[in-house]
Design an enzyme around this catalytic site. Structure first.
Site, short mmCIF file in Angstrom:
data_model
loop_
_atom_site.label_atom_id
_atom_site.label_comp_id
_atom_site.label_asym_id
_atom_site.label_seq_id
_atom_site.Cartn_x
_atom_site.Cartn_y
_atom_site.Cartn_z
N SER A 1 16.67 88.64 0.38
CA SER A 1 17.99 88.19 0.57
C SER A 1 18.80 87.67 -0.63
O SER A 1 19.86 87.52 -0.91
CB SER A 1 18.08 86.82 1.22
OG SER A 1 17.85 86.96 2.53
N LYS B 1 23.33 78.22 -2.96
CA LYS B 1 23.34 78.87 -1.57
C LYS B 1 23.02 77.69 -0.60
O LYS B 1 22.24 76.64 -0.89
CB LYS B 1 22.08 79.66 -1.26
CG LYS B 1 21.89 80.38 -0.20
CD LYS B 1 20.82 81.39 0.03
CE LYS B 1 20.58 82.03 1.47
NZ LYS B 1 19.49 83.02 1.49
N SER C 1 20.56 87.77 2.98
CA SER C 1 21.37 86.61 3.48
C SER C 1 22.09 85.76 2.59
O SER C 1 23.22 85.10 2.87
CB SER C 1 20.55 85.57 4.11
OG SER C 1 19.50 84.94 3.31
N1 GLN Z 1 16.95 90.35 6.10
C1 GLN Z 1 15.48 89.52 5.98
C2 GLN Z 1 15.66 88.87 7.23
O1 GLN Z 1 16.42 88.75 8.13
C3 GLN Z 1 15.34 88.69 4.65
C4 GLN Z 1 16.40 87.69 4.81
C5 GLN Z 1 15.99 86.85 3.62
O2 GLN Z 1 15.39 87.24 2.58
N2 GLN Z 1 16.19 85.45 3.73
O3 GLN Z 1 14.58 88.24 7.40
#
Ligand code: GLN
Length: 487
Positions: A179, A80, A155
């Site tokens: 994410s 990532k 994400s």
């Molecule tokens: N969807 C969540 C957020 O936008 C989690 C994102 C993540 O785990 N990086 O904060």
């Protein structure tokens, strides 16, 4: 027979070590798939084909000379783009870091290299990991391999999509509020968020540091356990790293859930949960029951507050963590040298960050400001403690808790992005594991109208062994794992 890019990590390693194929052939096969599909999927921000092939040849040489090779020998691994890779641009899918080349490796990268894993590229993500759909990337969205008109989740959308399409054998994601698990669920792959502190965050570009963990994404549960064994373990460069001896998690993969006590919190299947998702998840629970586990419906009332609590904590931390990106020390800089400092600073941040990142910095700054700190941030911290305690209580009675990973199937690209609150709602079942620091996995548990559904399994802190064992047993006794998208 499977083609080389279709192999799991376990199969790849066996074939390479057994001299059936070379590491070079395996890496070439994966790149073949990448070149065929990337125009359609957009899973990657950066590819490092030449470097990867050089490394593969080194491994082949070691093998031909009879020298020992590491536990991930010849496995193609995608990272990532929030995780620092020395000499390889690391963008966080943001214009702000479009040209940032880290001078050092994250700890997890060093561990992968020591194990002879082969880094093949950096994957697309929501900008600074803020999102659940990979739509906020500066480099355009990643598309869901099961239906190109839909989101892959986020994400870590690129890290999940590349596993589903065989454009990588393993990948790393990060999980601040879901994410890893969300895109794993939406792409029908396996993704594990480890216990807070189990995997070093050194070299991870922080979004909300008290919540996030780096974790493995893979084609099956065995690979997930194998990869976790490599990246987990104490690191003195991360002050929150848990000082525990390293473990081989593959040894816990018993095909057995007899007598296991499963709790099904009703809050995980609450209002807004798609009826077809419910059906698949209940099907999975009954499958585990058939295999000897016992389940009981239960309630963790504080989970009703977890989404609001998460967003206050995450945005507050983000506003502080992202302060360093000002175009002076780091990041995108507008060409306005004659202007005063404050103008340059705000222009850099206005142009370097996308709308969602700016929104969160503003809301987080507000929640931390004098007069509102007690009302929002401090209150959220208190509720976070109650949530953690609620889990502790539940684990006195149950070995694991289960529910859906996502309340609804993958949605259409563009469907929710204009309405942030709707998008935040999709994290309702994942954020509580981050608030409480617990391990949680998403494992494929079926389809609804051709779209994947994920089963989420949560255990007490440092019980990755349990989470993996339940997921493994489920996988071994169902057919969802072998199903691949038509590409
Ligand atoms: N969807 C969540 C957020 O936008 C989690 C994102 C993540 O785990 N990086 O904060």
């Amino acid at each position: 027979m499977s083609q080389l890019h279709q192999l799991t990590a376990q199969q790849t390693i066996q074939k390479i070590k057994g001299n059936e194929v070379s590491a070079q052939e395996c890496v070439e096969a994966v790149f073949g798939q990448i070149h065929k599909l990337e125009d359609k999927i957009n899973a990657y921000v950066t590819l490092v084909e030449e470097q990867a092939l050089t490394k593969a040849k080194e491994i082949d040489k070691k093998i031909s000379e009879g020298k020992p090779v590491g536990k991930l020998a010849g496995v193609s691994i995608a990272i990532k783009d929030a995780i620092c890779t020395q000499g390889i641009v690391t963008t966080c899918s943001s214009r702000m870091l479009e040209n940032f080349v880290p001078p050092y490796n994250a700890e997890v990268i060093d561990r992968i290299k020591q194990a002879d894993g082969i880094i093949i590229g950096k994957t697309n993500m929501d900008e600074f990991a803020m999102g659940s759909s990979t739509e906020t990337s500066y480099f355009g969205p990643t598309l869901n391999p099961w239906d190109n008109s839909r989101v892959p989740g986020g994400s870590s959308g690129g890290s999940a999509a590349c596993i589903a399409t065989d454009e990588a054998v393993l990948s790393l994601g990060t999980d601040t509020g879901g994410s890893i698990r969300c895109p794993a669920s939406y792409c029908s792959v396996v993704g594990l968020k480890p216990t807070y502190g189990l995997v070093s965050r050194y070299g991870l570009i922080a979004y909300a540091n008290s919540l996030e963990q780096i974790g493995p994404m893979s084609k099956d549960v065995y690979d997930c356990a194998l990869f976790l064994s490599i990246i987990a373990g104490h690191d003195q460069k991360d002050g929150t790293s848990v000082n525990q001896p390293t473990k081989d998690y593959t040894q816990y993969l018993k095909n057995d859930v007899k007598g296991l006590k499963i709790g099904v919190p009703k809050e995980f299947l609450g209002e807004g949960t798609d009826p077809n998702v419910k059906k698949q998840v209940w099907g999975a629970i009954h499958k585990l029951e058939e295999l000897g586990a016992v389940y009981e419906e239960t309630s963790l009332p504080t989970l009703e507050q977890s989404l609001a609590t998460y967003y206050i904590v995450a945005m507050s931390e983000a506003s502080s963590n992202l302060a360093r990106f000002d175009g002076l020390r780091y990041g995108y800089r507008v060409d306005k040298d004659e202007a005063d400092w404050a103008t340059v600073y705000s222009q850099n941040r206005k142009n370097g960050f996308g709308a969602e990142v700016r929104r969160r910095i503003i809301l987080g700054t507000y929640a931390l400001s004098a007069g509102y700190y007690n009302k929002y941030y401090l209150k959220a911290l208190k509720v976070r403690t109650l949530i953690r305690k609620n889990f502790e209580e539940a684990y006195k009675k149950f070995d694991v808790l289960v529910g859906p990973t996502m309340p609804f199937p993958p949605f259409k690209i563009g469907e929710k992005i204009e309405d942030p609150l709707q998008l935040y709602m999709s994290d309702v079942d994942t954020v509580s594991a981050n608030l409480a620091g617990l391990p949680a996995i998403s494992v494929p548990c079926g389809f609804t109208k051709g779209l994947p559904v994920g089963l989420q399994i949560l255990a007490p802190p440092l019980r990755e062994d349990l989470v993996l064992q339940v997921a493994y047993t489920f996988e071994q006794n169902t057919d969802y794992n072998g199903v691949k998208p038509e590409l």
